[in-house]
Design a protein around this motif. Sequence first.
Motif, PDB file in Angstrom:
ATOM      1  N   MET A   1       0.846  -1.192   0.000  1.00  0.00           N
ATOM      2  CA  MET A   1       0.000   0.000   0.000  1.00  0.00           C
ATOM      3  C   MET A   1       0.885   1.246   0.000  1.00  0.00           C
ATOM      4  O   MET A   1       1.850   1.324   0.757  1.00  0.00           O
ATOM      5  CB  MET A   1      -0.914   0.001   1.234  1.00  0.00           C
ATOM      6  CG  MET A   1      -1.750   1.256   1.401  1.00  0.00           C
ATOM      7  SD  MET A   1      -2.818   1.217   2.864  1.00  0.00           S
ATOM      8  CE  MET A   1      -4.144   0.161   2.280  1.00  0.00           C
ATOM      9  N   THR A   2       0.554   2.199  -0.846  1.00  0.00           N
ATOM     10  CA  THR A   2       1.328   3.441  -0.889  1.00  0.00           C
ATOM     11  C   THR A   2       0.938   4.341   0.276  1.00  0.00           C
ATOM     12  O   THR A   2      -0.133   4.185   0.876  1.00  0.00           O
ATOM     13  CB  THR A   2       1.074   4.197  -2.193  1.00  0.00           C
ATOM     14  OG1 THR A   2      -0.297   4.623  -2.231  1.00  0.00           O
ATOM     15  CG2 THR A   2       1.375   3.320  -3.403  1.00  0.00           C
ATOM     16  N   LEU A   3       1.806   5.296   0.575  1.00  0.00           N
ATOM     17  CA  LEU A   3       1.492   6.251   1.635  1.00  0.00           C
ATOM     18  C   LEU A   3       0.245   7.055   1.278  1.00  0.00           C
ATOM     19  O   LEU A   3      -0.581   7.341   2.149  1.00  0.00           O
ATOM     20  CB  LEU A   3       2.678   7.187   1.869  1.00  0.00           C
ATOM     21  CG  LEU A   3       2.485   8.233   2.963  1.00  0.00           C
ATOM     22  CD1 LEU A   3       2.314   7.564   4.327  1.00  0.00           C
ATOM     23  CD2 LEU A   3       3.665   9.206   2.986  1.00  0.00           C
ATOM     24  N   ASP A   4       0.098   7.418   0.007  1.00  0.00           N
ATOM     25  CA  ASP A   4      -1.086   8.165  -0.409  1.00  0.00           C
ATOM     26  C   ASP A   4      -2.350   7.359  -0.144  1.00  0.00           C
ATOM     27  O   ASP A   4      -3.364   7.911   0.308  1.00  0.00           O
ATOM     28  CB  ASP A   4      -0.994   8.535  -1.894  1.00  0.00           C
ATOM     29  CG  ASP A   4       0.000   9.652  -2.155  1.00  0.00           C
ATOM     30  OD1 ASP A   4       0.375  10.342  -1.185  1.00  0.00           O
ATOM     31  OD2 ASP A   4       0.407   9.823  -3.322  1.00  0.00           O
ATOM     32  N   ALA A   5      -2.303   6.065  -0.436  1.00  0.00           N
ATOM     33  CA  ALA A   5      -3.475   5.215  -0.192  1.00  0.00           C
ATOM     34  C   ALA A   5      -3.761   5.111   1.304  1.00  0.00           C
ATOM     35  O   ALA A   5      -4.918   5.150   1.731  1.00  0.00           O
ATOM     36  CB  ALA A   5      -3.247   3.832  -0.795  1.00  0.00           C
ATOM     37  N   GLU A  10      -3.314  -2.374   7.607  1.00  0.00           N
ATOM     38  CA  GLU A  10      -2.987  -1.235   6.741  1.00  0.00           C
ATOM     39  C   GLU A  10      -1.629  -0.645   7.083  1.00  0.00           C
ATOM     40  O   GLU A  10      -0.858  -0.264   6.194  1.00  0.00           O
ATOM     41  CB  GLU A  10      -4.061  -0.152   6.872  1.00  0.00           C
ATOM     42  CG  GLU A  10      -5.291  -0.386   6.047  1.00  0.00           C
ATOM     43  CD  GLU A  10      -6.037   0.912   5.771  1.00  0.00           C
ATOM     44  OE1 GLU A  10      -6.648   1.016   4.692  1.00  0.00           O
ATOM     45  OE2 GLU A  10      -5.999   1.818   6.623  1.00  0.00           O
ATOM     46  N   THR A  19       1.606  -0.573   4.529  1.00  0.00           N
ATOM     47  CA  THR A  19       2.243   0.698   4.166  1.00  0.00           C
ATOM     48  C   THR A  19       3.704   0.716   4.596  1.00  0.00           C
ATOM     49  O   THR A  19       4.574   1.227   3.882  1.00  0.00           O
ATOM     50  CB  THR A  19       1.503   1.873   4.823  1.00  0.00           C
ATOM     51  OG1 THR A  19       0.119   1.789   4.490  1.00  0.00           O
ATOM     52  CG2 THR A  19       2.060   3.203   4.353  1.00  0.00           C
ATOM     53  N   THR A  65       7.829   4.046   6.511  1.00  0.00           N
ATOM     54  CA  THR A  65       7.259   5.023   5.584  1.00  0.00           C
ATOM     55  C   THR A  65       6.361   6.010   6.322  1.00  0.00           C
ATOM     56  O   THR A  65       6.426   7.224   6.106  1.00  0.00           O
ATOM     57  CB  THR A  65       6.461   4.307   4.493  1.00  0.00           C
ATOM     58  OG1 THR A  65       7.343   3.440   3.754  1.00  0.00           O
ATOM     59  CG2 THR A  65       5.815   5.289   3.536  1.00  0.00           C
TER      60      THR A  65
END
Length: 372
Positions: free
Chosen positions: A1-5, A269, A273, A277
Amino acid sequence: MTLDAFNAGFTEEPGYLDYGRVGPLSTAAAEETLAFTQVLQRARHGSLDAINEQDARLRDAVAALTRVPADQVVAQPNTTQGLMHAMFGLTGTVLLSADEFPSLPIAAVRAQEALHAVQPLWLETDHGKVTPGGIREQLEQNVAAVAVSLVDSRTGYLCDLEGIRQVIGDRLLIVDAIQGFGVVDAPWEVADVVVSGGQKWCRAGWGTGFMTLSARALERLTPVFSGFSATEEAEPWGHVPPPAPDARAYRVTNPDPIAEARFAAALEEIAATGVETINAAVAENVSAAIELADEFAIPVASSRDERERAGIVILEPPADQVTVLSASLHNHGVTASTRLGTVRLSVHSATSTETLEMLRAAFVSYGSAATY
């Protein structure tokens, strides 16, 4: 999972800087609560099986983040109950600061008063900082355990767990992790007991928590508050079996599976991530908050050293201006905590530019009022 997500799961209003008090529910935690509430509400045939799986799911999620085996993890309804388990289970002297958040010293004193098996030894700190050097100077031979907060809620100080472990040897190390768990990738393996709730930085709401116990802790602690669900038998009718040999011994009753699902979703989650991060984003926002305080000459009492901080920034204006600063924050829609003559800002990875601009506006008003 990206930080934005990950950050997309933050849905609170701009201006929120109070994760050290409570983190508004993440989208994942809120959706999981609703889903399992509806499962329980309808109670379709076989649906309870999914609910009963949430304890193992939570323990696996905690194990993934702490790098502790799942059978050494037990769900707790909050941090305080886990600390009570640890303190009531101790025999001998425990070294800790009286300036820790009250859950820790009160647990030690209550255990002393009730069982007379544990003796608190009060640590003199460096302006609230529990350091390896301070512990070394005050470590008496009869100390059986050292208890500390990973992040001090009053000063924002991030303690050096590895340094403390090197100083205390094979004594038990008990860690109240709630003010950093989820945003600090601490060396959890060096601790013997790690306790945290999920309602702050993990954004999983009240009624969530866990306790991990090392093999050394399982050997040395006594599970005093060990209920019917803490044995190796599902329902021990007609006799009283001994506590389970693993972390299950520290259960009082069956945990709330919906709370476990909520917490597990939040932790999954975080793991997807990456704590490193998330921590990097938090560190950037902490620096931004400190820079704003500096711009308006508001004294910062918390550490500026990234190695000694997590997500908390402590502002310490002159005593006669604390109310003015608190009012300015309130009037500009900034949610923060004021206690003991300081203002505590606690940022997260998703703290937005809009929130920082609201903080700036509050500082402008404070500066004008203070000057006047």
